[in-house]
Design a protein around this motif. Structure first.
Motif, PDB file in Angstrom:
ATOM      1  N   THR A 515       0.829  -1.207   0.000  1.00 46.41           N
ATOM      2  CA  THR A 515       0.000   0.000   0.000  1.00 46.41           C
ATOM      3  C   THR A 515       0.863   1.256   0.000  1.00 46.41           C
ATOM      4  O   THR A 515       0.559   2.236  -0.706  1.00 46.41           O
ATOM      5  CB  THR A 515      -0.926  -0.001   1.226  1.00 46.41           C
ATOM      6  N   SER A 516       1.956   1.238   0.760  1.00 43.70           N
ATOM      7  CA  SER A 516       2.852   2.401   0.813  1.00 43.70           C
ATOM      8  C   SER A 516       3.467   2.681  -0.549  1.00 43.70           C
ATOM      9  O   SER A 516       3.602   3.848  -0.959  1.00 43.70           O
ATOM     10  CB  SER A 516       3.952   2.170   1.851  1.00 43.70           C
ATOM     11  N   VAL A 517       3.841   1.630  -1.280  1.00 44.69           N
ATOM     12  CA  VAL A 517       4.443   1.812  -2.608  1.00 44.69           C
ATOM     13  C   VAL A 517       3.429   2.424  -3.575  1.00 44.69           C
ATOM     14  O   VAL A 517       3.736   3.384  -4.308  1.00 44.69           O
ATOM     15  CB  VAL A 517       4.975   0.469  -3.144  1.00 44.69           C
ATOM     16  N   VAL A 518       2.210   1.883  -3.590  1.00 48.03           N
ATOM     17  CA  VAL A 518       1.180   2.417  -4.478  1.00 48.03           C
ATOM     18  C   VAL A 518       0.874   3.875  -4.143  1.00 48.03           C
ATOM     19  O   VAL A 518       0.760   4.731  -5.034  1.00 48.03           O
ATOM     20  CB  VAL A 518      -0.100   1.558  -4.388  1.00 48.03           C
ATOM     21  N   LEU A 519       0.756   4.185  -2.860  1.00 51.08           N
ATOM     22  CA  LEU A 519       0.487   5.565  -2.448  1.00 51.08           C
ATOM     23  C   LEU A 519       1.619   6.500  -2.842  1.00 51.08           C
ATOM     24  O   LEU A 519       1.382   7.611  -3.324  1.00 51.08           O
ATOM     25  CB  LEU A 519       0.269   5.614  -0.934  1.00 51.08           C
ATOM     26  N   SER A 520       2.860   6.065  -2.651  1.00 52.71           N
ATOM     27  CA  SER A 520       4.016   6.907  -2.979  1.00 52.71           C
ATOM     28  C   SER A 520       4.060   7.216  -4.465  1.00 52.71           C
ATOM     29  O   SER A 520       4.324   8.367  -4.872  1.00 52.71           O
ATOM     30  CB  SER A 520       5.307   6.216  -2.534  1.00 52.71           C
ATOM     31  N   VAL A 521       3.801   6.212  -5.295  1.00 56.16           N
ATOM     32  CA  VAL A 521       3.817   6.425  -6.744  1.00 56.16           C
ATOM     33  C   VAL A 521       2.735   7.419  -7.154  1.00 56.16           C
ATOM     34  O   VAL A 521       2.973   8.357  -7.928  1.00 56.16           O
ATOM     35  CB  VAL A 521       3.635   5.082  -7.484  1.00 56.16           C
ATOM     36  N   SER A 522       1.531   7.242  -6.631  1.00 58.51           N
ATOM     37  CA  SER A 522       0.434   8.125  -7.008  1.00 58.51           C
ATOM     38  C   SER A 522       0.653   9.550  -6.506  1.00 58.51           C
ATOM     39  O   SER A 522       0.407  10.517  -7.236  1.00 58.51           O
ATOM     40  CB  SER A 522      -0.878   7.582  -6.450  1.00 58.51           C
ATOM     41  N   ILE A 523       1.126   9.698  -5.272  1.00 61.36           N
ATOM     42  CA  ILE A 523       1.377  11.044  -4.732  1.00 61.36           C
ATOM     43  C   ILE A 523       2.458  11.750  -5.547  1.00 61.36           C
ATOM     44  O   ILE A 523       2.338  12.943  -5.869  1.00 61.36           O
ATOM     45  CB  ILE A 523       1.775  10.957  -3.246  1.00 61.36           C
ATOM     46  N   THR A 524       3.511  11.025  -5.905  1.00 64.23           N
ATOM     47  CA  THR A 524       4.588  11.621  -6.700  1.00 64.23           C
ATOM     48  C   THR A 524       4.080  12.048  -8.069  1.00 64.23           C
ATOM     49  O   THR A 524       4.349  13.174  -8.527  1.00 64.23           O
ATOM     50  CB  THR A 524       5.740  10.620  -6.853  1.00 64.23           C
ATOM     51  N   LEU A 525       3.347  11.167  -8.743  1.00 60.10           N
ATOM     52  CA  LEU A 525       2.822  11.485 -10.072  1.00 60.10           C
ATOM     53  C   LEU A 525       1.859  12.661 -10.017  1.00 60.10           C
ATOM     54  O   LEU A 525       1.957  13.601 -10.829  1.00 60.10           O
ATOM     55  CB  LEU A 525       2.123  10.250 -10.651  1.00 60.10           C
ATOM     56  N   CYS A 526       0.947  12.647  -9.064  1.00 54.90           N
ATOM     57  CA  CYS A 526      -0.038  13.723  -8.965  1.00 54.90           C
ATOM     58  C   CYS A 526       0.624  15.038  -8.555  1.00 54.90           C
ATOM     59  O   CYS A 526       0.295  16.095  -9.100  1.00 54.90           O
ATOM     60  CB  CYS A 526      -1.122  13.339  -7.960  1.00 54.90           C
TER      61      CYS A 526
END
Length: 817
Positions: A515-526
């Motif tokens: 979950t942390s990896v998915v959240l980090s990727v999305s926060i960075t992209l957004c």
């Protein structure tokens, strides 16, 4: 520590058994009275300002007394009496490092994102906003209520930490503001040395900083004791600070939210997030790191919790004074101060309530977490069904970025359905049904994490090329494929935790890492997409404004090609395609003017005066209005998508903080529960955000409702007072035609081209609204709109093509009949 139940049991004792009775580190009994006292006085000040019992001029005098007399006396008194022997210096340096970290984070982010013309002033004031807390007026009474009986030494940290912002960080912010003044070329700013001198002078002249320095010197010279001859005088001034400061805070809030505009909402959300979410988390984290050598684990935990509460203190009203002094970013700072102050109250109360519970039974808390998830999912499900229906009926779903938005809605809807199903499946010991439900739940939940970043990326690419240069199908595949891939990896590599009812820990630590990896990727992209979009949007609007201005001059200022002297009055119409067909409106052949904007070959052509209602489908003014409406709708939709992405990113940041807190803390603590509950609401309450921005479509919902309501109101009004309304319209029209029409025509009516060979005398609805207010016929915009509506109903004015949409304060063309 495999699931939330184990985590909660750790909060009470190391082995999960019932904990011994340990007295809490704070007392909550007096917190609610303290909050009521503080916000009650603030409310009194607000009412006094709103009802004009104390006008704005007198409020400034009260603010000067608070900031230049009462607060300096309070600081001087406490600096003299401060006992440095009781100070835990790692805690002090932890708060210092946290403030510096947030200051530079906000500063750098603002410099990267903000418009070049104002980025230095924004960087300075926004950084001060995020770090200067309302320590004395609001923070001190709350800390006193919580810790006076258990840790009275904590009160003195307020007087130690507050000068950090005043003496170290604020001067850096002032320097950025002075640099902005220097770059704009104001006459009193000639050199960088003068900029530095002004910053130093600003700090030295501040009575708060001056009295802190004098107090520290007196502390050592007077031996921690105020001389008897001046003790009563200092006490009198110092004791007057509390009530006066809170009352002034209420006064300063009057009318501030009216200054909030769409362009400031993004900055406001980010600043409040930095102040109320990022700051307390960093403060607590710094204490955990720098105070790790504390011999007493109980005192260490108490200090870290105190650091979290300190970080939640809202922004001080003095930041608004700084913004007004520099005349920069006043709308964002004042609105943020009001909203942040009232948001901080429930956060502080819930945090303190959790910290004062001596121990917590894990089973009821885990069940409560499930109930919150279930209840919010049901509410959100109804909102999402409505939002999806509105999107389908409005037929926007086939356009970019709405095609991605409806995928986000569907993912949120499936996540709510999955959570509702999990409520019943988790109680059953059926492995296959649990795995299938978990796959449905977290496949869709991970998709809701990914879609904000993809939507922000699509907005960026649309702004970059005006047409999306990628295939929507690939984005849809990524929005659903990446979450499915993440869940597949989790199912293959994770180990299911037995006897757990919390879906967030169904696969234990592996799930939290995934979950942390998915959240980090999305926060960075957004985050990167929104930052680049902000810069490109500012440049786009600048270029667009320039091009519109040029086209206005070309169209509405006919000039001789040799002398380039203006012939006609300026108009507000934008660019017009010169290859349009002839306007088919009725033209008066008597009044003609030479078409001097035409080419030499067409110089002999004549233009007619359009004297009647234009019935043409190719009227250039009507076409320009339609283009303007389309541009406004596009901007509104783009703004809505940006705000949705931004709010969802804030919720993703809270989720990521919860995961990292759990991963890097052996004892997460009671505050972790607050963050966990917030994350649950953010996960399954996303549909409420979607409904707020897209569930009330203007053309499908709001406009028909307003028309139906207006029709009912007119019918009721005609039955009750139809003749009175007609008489009011008749008197208004007669008054205007007799006394004001001639001057109005002279001031706002201009000759504008509605075809290649025809012109007409028109004015804009927005110009009429301003004119009515300037000559005193209307006190505000509302009265001006009502006056214009009566003129329209009385037949004095009409829209150029007879649109039945009423008189509006917009760039719509009207003319006198």
């Amino acid at each position: 520590m495999d699931d939330l139940s184990v985590n909660i049991s750790i909060l009470s004792s190391g082995d999960g058994s019932d904990p011994p009775s340990v007295p809490p580190s704070m007392s909550i009994d007096k917190l609610l009275p303290a909050l009521l006292e503080c916000f009650g006085i603030i409310l009194c000040g607000y009412v006094a300002g709103r009802t004009n019992i104390i006008p704005a001029t007198q409020a400034k005098g009260l603010g000067s007394f608070v900031s230049k007399f009462a607060l300096p006396a309070l600081l001087f008194k406490n600096m003299v009496l401060l006992d440095f022997g009781d100070v835990i210096w790692p805690f002090f340096f932890s708060i210092l490092v946290a403030k510096v970290t947030v200051f530079f984070f906000v500063c750098v982010l603002t410099l990267l994102v903000a418009n070049r013309e104002s980025r230095f002033s924004k960087a300075g004031l926004f950084s001060i906003f995020a770090t200067q807390s309302n320590d004395f007026a609001l923070g001190f009474p709350i800390v006193e209520a919580l810790y006076r009986n258990t840790h009275p030494e904590y009160l003195q940290y307020i007087y130690l930490v507050a000068p950090v912002s005043l003496m170290v960080l604020n001067p850096l912010g002032f320097a950025f503001c002075e640099v902005q003044r220097w770059r704009t070329g104001e006459p009193h700013q000639q050199s960088k040395l003068k900029v530095l001198g002004l910053v130093v002078l600003q700090v030295v002249k501040n009575p708060i900083v001056f009295m802190v320095v004098i107090g520290l010197i007196s502390h050592f010279l007077l031996g921690q004791k105020i001389p008897p001859f001046m003790e009563e005088f200092v006490d009198g001034l110092a004791n007057s600070f509390g009530g006066a400061a809170l009352f002034y805070l209420g006064l300063s809030m009057v009318g501030q939210l009216k200054k909030l505009t769409r362009s400031t909402v993004v900055a406001l959300i980010l600043l409040i997030t930095a102040k109320l979410l990022v700051m307390p988390l960093i403060c607590r984290g710094m204490v955990e790191v720098l105070d790790s050598g504390n011999r007493s684990s109980l005192n260490h935990t108490s200090l870290s919790n105190y650091a979290f509460l300190y970080g939640v203190f809202p922004t001080a009203p003095s930041v608004a004074i700084y913004a007004s002094q520099y005349n920069m970013e006043l709308e964002v700072v004042t609105s943020g101060m009001v909203i942040g102050t009232f948001l901080s109250a429930p956060i502080m109360y819930v945090s303190a309530w959790l910290l004062t519970i001596p121990w917590m039974d894990p089973a009821p808390l885990a069940s409560a977490l499930q109930n919150v998830s279930f209840n919010i999912s049901i509410i959100s499900l109804f909102a999402l069904v409505w939002s999806v229906a509105v999107m389908l009926l409005s037929r926007k779903f086939h356009r970019v970025p709405h095609i991605f938005t409806i995928n986000l809605f569907v993912a949120q809807l499936i996540a709510c359905v999955g959570m509702i199903a999990w409520k019943f499946v988790a109680a059953q010991n059926h492995f296959l049904s649990q795995v299938l439900t978990f796959t449905l739940l977290y496949g869709s939940l991970y998709s809701t994490y990914i879609w904000p970043g993809l939507i922000a990326l699509s907005l960026l690419l649309m702004r970059r090329s005006e047409e999306v240069n990628f295939r929507p199908g690939l984005t849809v595949i990524a929005g659903w494929g990446l979450p499915v891939l993440a869940v597949s990896v989790l199912l293959l590599s994770g180990e299911r935790m037995p006897d757990t009812i919390d879906s967030a820990f169904f696969y234990g630590k592996t799930q939290v890492i995934c979950t942390s990896v998915v959240l980090s990727v999305s926060i960075t992209l957004c985050g990167i997409s929104l930052a680049l979009l902000s810069r490109r949007t500012q440049d786009y609007h600048t270029l667009e404004h320039g091009s519109v201005s040029d086209s206005e001059e070309d169209v509405s200022l006919p000039y001789d090609s040799n002398t380039q002297s203006a012939v006609e009055q300026p108009s507000a119409i934008g660019s017009i395609n010169t290859e349009c067909q002839l306007c088919e409106c009725a033209c008066d052949p008597v009044q003609t003017i030479p078409d001097i904007t035409s080419t030499k070959e067409e110089g002999s052509m004549q233009t007619g005066q359009c004297s009647q209602e234009c019935t043409s489908t190719s009227c250039l003014l009507a076409e320009e209005e339609q283009k303007q409406v389309e541009r406004q709708n596009t901007d509104i939709q783009s703004t809505r998508h940006v705000l949705v992405c931004l709010l969802l990113t804030v919720s993703l940041l809270a989720n990521l903080s919860s995961c990292l807190w759990w991963l890097f803390n052996k004892d997460p603590g009671r505050l972790y529960l607050e963050l966990q509950f917030f994350s649950v609401v953010a996960n399954y309450g996303q549909g409420l955000i979607s409904f707020a921005f897209f569930g009330l479509d203007k053309h499908l919902i709001i406009s028909p409702f307003k028309k139906r309501l207006a029709r009912l109101w007119r019918g009721w009004g005609q039955e009750v007072a139809g003749s009175a309304a007609s008489e009011e319209i008749r008197l208004t029209c007669r008054q205007f035609l007799t006394y004001h029409k001639q001057q109005c025509v002279k001031d706002i009516v201009h000759k504008k081209r509605c075809g290649r060979r025809s012109t007409t005398d028109t004015f804009l609805g927005s110009d009429m609204v301003r004119w009515l207010q300037s000559v005193g016929l209307a006190a505000d915009q509302g009265e001006a709109l009502a006056y214009g509506s009566r003129l329209l109903e009385g037949g004095v004015i009409q829209h150029i093509i007879g649109l039945e949409q009423g008189f509006q304060d917009e760039a719509l063309h009207y003319r006198f009949t």
